[in-house]
Design a protein around this motif. Sequence first.
Motif, PDB file in Angstrom:
ATOM      1  N   SER A  70     -11.785  -3.258 -17.106  1.00 19.08           N
ATOM      2  CA  SER A  70     -11.864  -1.830 -17.459  1.00 19.08           C
ATOM      3  C   SER A  70     -13.131  -1.504 -18.230  1.00 19.08           C
ATOM      4  N   ASN A  71     -13.941  -2.523 -18.541  1.00 20.57           N
ATOM      5  CA  ASN A  71     -15.233  -2.281 -19.193  1.00 20.57           C
ATOM      6  C   ASN A  71     -16.344  -1.995 -18.197  1.00 20.57           C
ATOM      7  N   PHE A  72     -16.082  -2.186 -16.911  1.00 24.50           N
ATOM      8  CA  PHE A  72     -17.126  -2.004 -15.896  1.00 24.50           C
ATOM      9  C   PHE A  72     -17.743  -0.603 -15.908  1.00 24.50           C
ATOM     10  N   PRO A  73     -16.957   0.485 -16.122  1.00 24.27           N
ATOM     11  CA  PRO A  73     -17.579   1.818 -16.154  1.00 24.27           C
ATOM     12  C   PRO A  73     -18.693   1.959 -17.192  1.00 24.27           C
ATOM     13  N   PHE A  74     -18.611   1.228 -18.297  1.00 27.19           N
ATOM     14  CA  PHE A  74     -19.678   1.302 -19.294  1.00 27.19           C
ATOM     15  C   PHE A  74     -21.011   0.836 -18.697  1.00 27.19           C
ATOM     16  N   LEU A  75     -20.962  -0.219 -17.900  1.00 27.79           N
ATOM     17  CA  LEU A  75     -22.191  -0.728 -17.293  1.00 27.79           C
ATOM     18  C   LEU A  75     -22.781   0.290 -16.325  1.00 27.79           C
ATOM     19  N   VAL A 102     -22.023  -2.657 -23.897  1.00 29.00           N
ATOM     20  CA  VAL A 102     -20.589  -2.696 -24.199  1.00 29.00           C
ATOM     21  C   VAL A 102     -19.833  -3.422 -23.094  1.00 29.00           C
ATOM     22  N   ALA A 103     -20.232  -3.219 -21.850  1.00 29.76           N
ATOM     23  CA  ALA A 103     -19.544  -3.851 -20.719  1.00 29.76           C
ATOM     24  C   ALA A 103     -19.550  -5.369 -20.858  1.00 29.76           C
ATOM     25  N   PHE A 104     -20.686  -5.936 -21.269  1.00 27.69           N
ATOM     26  CA  PHE A 104     -20.784  -7.388 -21.410  1.00 27.69           C
ATOM     27  C   PHE A 104     -20.092  -7.872 -22.688  1.00 27.69           C
ATOM     28  N   GLY A 105     -20.356  -7.179 -23.809  1.00 31.33           N
ATOM     29  CA  GLY A 105     -19.783  -7.619 -25.078  1.00 31.33           C
ATOM     30  C   GLY A 105     -18.279  -7.519 -25.112  1.00 31.33           C
ATOM     31  N   SER A 106     -17.740  -6.398 -24.630  1.00 28.52           N
ATOM     32  CA  SER A 106     -16.292  -6.209 -24.657  1.00 28.52           C
ATOM     33  C   SER A 106     -15.596  -7.131 -23.654  1.00 28.52           C
ATOM     34  N   SER A 107     -16.195  -7.325 -22.484  1.00 31.23           N
ATOM     35  CA  SER A 107     -15.607  -8.242 -21.502  1.00 31.23           C
ATOM     36  C   SER A 107     -15.577  -9.668 -22.042  1.00 31.23           C
ATOM     37  N   TYR A 108     -16.665 -10.085 -22.662  1.00 31.03           N
ATOM     38  CA  TYR A 108     -16.742 -11.421 -23.250  1.00 31.03           C
ATOM     39  C   TYR A 108     -15.665 -11.603 -24.315  1.00 31.03           C
ATOM     40  N   PHE A 149     -12.582  12.986 -26.108  1.00 30.06           N
ATOM     41  CA  PHE A 149     -12.211  11.781 -25.368  1.00 30.06           C
ATOM     42  C   PHE A 149     -12.286  10.542 -26.253  1.00 30.06           C
ATOM     43  N   TYR A 150     -13.217  10.529 -27.199  1.00 34.97           N
ATOM     44  CA  TYR A 150     -13.277   9.373 -28.105  1.00 34.97           C
ATOM     45  C   TYR A 150     -12.051   9.342 -29.009  1.00 34.97           C
ATOM     46  N   LEU A 151     -11.646  10.517 -29.494  1.00 34.09           N
ATOM     47  CA  LEU A 151     -10.438  10.594 -30.311  1.00 34.09           C
ATOM     48  C   LEU A 151      -9.219  10.144 -29.509  1.00 34.09           C
ATOM     49  N   LEU A 152      -9.118  10.570 -28.255  1.00 33.85           N
ATOM     50  CA  LEU A 152      -8.014  10.142 -27.397  1.00 33.85           C
ATOM     51  C   LEU A 152      -8.033   8.622 -27.200  1.00 33.85           C
ATOM     52  N   ALA A 153      -9.235   8.064 -27.058  1.00 34.34           N
ATOM     53  CA  ALA A 153      -9.360   6.610 -26.899  1.00 34.34           C
ATOM     54  C   ALA A 153      -8.841   5.872 -28.125  1.00 34.34           C
ATOM     55  N   LYS A 154      -9.124   6.391 -29.313  1.00 38.50           N
ATOM     56  CA  LYS A 154      -8.652   5.737 -30.537  1.00 38.50           C
ATOM     57  C   LYS A 154      -7.135   5.822 -30.646  1.00 38.50           C
ATOM     58  N   ALA A 205     -12.916   5.950 -23.420  1.00 46.55           N
ATOM     59  CA  ALA A 205     -14.160   5.797 -24.178  1.00 46.55           C
ATOM     60  C   ALA A 205     -15.366   5.866 -23.251  1.00 46.55           C
ATOM     61  N   ALA A 206     -15.230   5.376 -22.015  1.00 47.03           N
ATOM     62  CA  ALA A 206     -16.331   5.450 -21.061  1.00 47.03           C
ATOM     63  C   ALA A 206     -16.625   6.889 -20.644  1.00 47.03           C
ATOM     64  N   MET A 207     -15.650   7.788 -20.829  1.00 42.39           N
ATOM     65  CA  MET A 207     -15.894   9.200 -20.518  1.00 42.39           C
ATOM     66  C   MET A 207     -16.847   9.847 -21.510  1.00 42.39           C
ATOM     67  N   VAL A 208     -17.020   9.260 -22.683  1.00 43.36           N
ATOM     68  CA  VAL A 208     -17.945   9.820 -23.678  1.00 43.36           C
ATOM     69  C   VAL A 208     -19.370   9.834 -23.131  1.00 43.36           C
ATOM     70  N   PRO A 209     -19.927   8.683 -22.703  1.00 42.89           N
ATOM     71  CA  PRO A 209     -21.278   8.746 -22.118  1.00 42.89           C
ATOM     72  C   PRO A 209     -21.333   9.523 -20.813  1.00 42.89           C
ATOM     73  N   VAL A 210     -20.216   9.604 -20.077  1.00 41.20           N
ATOM     74  CA  VAL A 210     -20.208  10.414 -18.859  1.00 41.20           C
ATOM     75  C   VAL A 210     -20.475  11.875 -19.197  1.00 41.20           C
ATOM     76  N   PHE A 211     -19.762  12.418 -20.173  1.00 36.77           N
ATOM     77  CA  PHE A 211     -19.963  13.817 -20.567  1.00 36.77           C
ATOM     78  C   PHE A 211     -21.357  14.044 -21.145  1.00 36.77           C
ATOM     79  N   LEU A 212     -21.852  13.086 -21.909  1.00 32.79           N
ATOM     80  CA  LEU A 212     -23.191  13.249 -22.483  1.00 32.79           C
ATOM     81  C   LEU A 212     -24.262  13.182 -21.400  1.00 32.79           C
ATOM     82  N   THR A 213     -24.043  12.359 -20.375  1.00 30.49           N
ATOM     83  CA  THR A 213     -24.987  12.306 -19.258  1.00 30.49           C
ATOM     84  C   THR A 213     -24.974  13.621 -18.477  1.00 30.49           C
ATOM     85  N   LEU A 214     -23.779  14.168 -18.248  1.00 26.17           N
ATOM     86  CA  LEU A 214     -23.685  15.472 -17.589  1.00 26.17           C
ATOM     87  C   LEU A 214     -24.384  16.548 -18.401  1.00 26.17           C
TER      88      LEU A 214
END
Length: 286
Positions: free
Chosen positions: A53-58, A94-100, A199-204, A231-240
């Motif tokens: 589930s960390n793949f979307p961060f990458l 995050v994708a690598f660190g969290s997966s590890y 979305f970050y608050l929802l993730a917490k 949590a991956a939706m946070v950078p998605v919204f910021l990218t949009l």
Amino acid sequence: MWRRKLYGWGAAIVIFAVLMIVTPAIPQSQEYHDFADQRELFLGIPNTLNVISNFPFLVIGLIGLVLCLRGSFRLSLQGEVWGWSCFFIGVAAVAFGSSYYHLKPNDARLVWDRLPMTIAFTSIMAIFIIERIDEKTGMTSIAPLVLAGIISILYWRFFDDLRLYALVQFVPCIIIPLMAILIPPMYTHSAYWLWAAGFYLLAKVEEAMDKVIYKWTHHIVSGHTLKHLCAAMVPVFLTLMLAKRSIEPDRRSLFQHWRIYWVRVKESRFKEASLDCEYAAVSTPT
């Protein structure tokens, strides 16, 4: 100007010192590593869903970084390019660190889970200073803020005290939405900041309810897996936001826009009520 900055940094240091004196140390609970979903579903991957589930961060981190460096986003200031580049690098990492970490959860691996998140948090703070307060101050604050985040991780690891890390993680969660609402923006589509914060608050919340959500879903998906996806939706919204925004011609804060909208709503309701009263006052011939 430099005196105001000096006083501001001095006040921040004093407040930080007082907090460190009056608050007790917060050790890392070992129960944190006991996640609800520990299934090995396929390919021999332990804790499979929490890992993949960390793949979307990458994906979103690389997309954002490429678009940022290619000049596809509206970035008027040089400091913004550096700040957003650091942010997307942190997101991709995050994708690598969290997966590890989730392959074998323990304190030593948790360092690599939290480090890239801290880089993303501190970069966002610098970006906000650049956009909303002062470009020079924000640009010069990128390296110190990222360094402060790294120090907070090292302090926790060597002294088993989460207070510094808690400040680095949660202070931006409070300050950024407030700044987004109260300080006039340089660009349009500022409301995307609030969607990201939501979305970050929802993730917490999902992280805190890991085992409860796993039970509610009949052991299909855990709260921590959903936490990664939200949590991956946070950078998605910021990218949009970066892709859609333009220079804001009317430098009004979100709070001012909301106040103007509320006044217009009240005025329209008052006019409707006045018209209803006028119609009621007209007598019909018998």
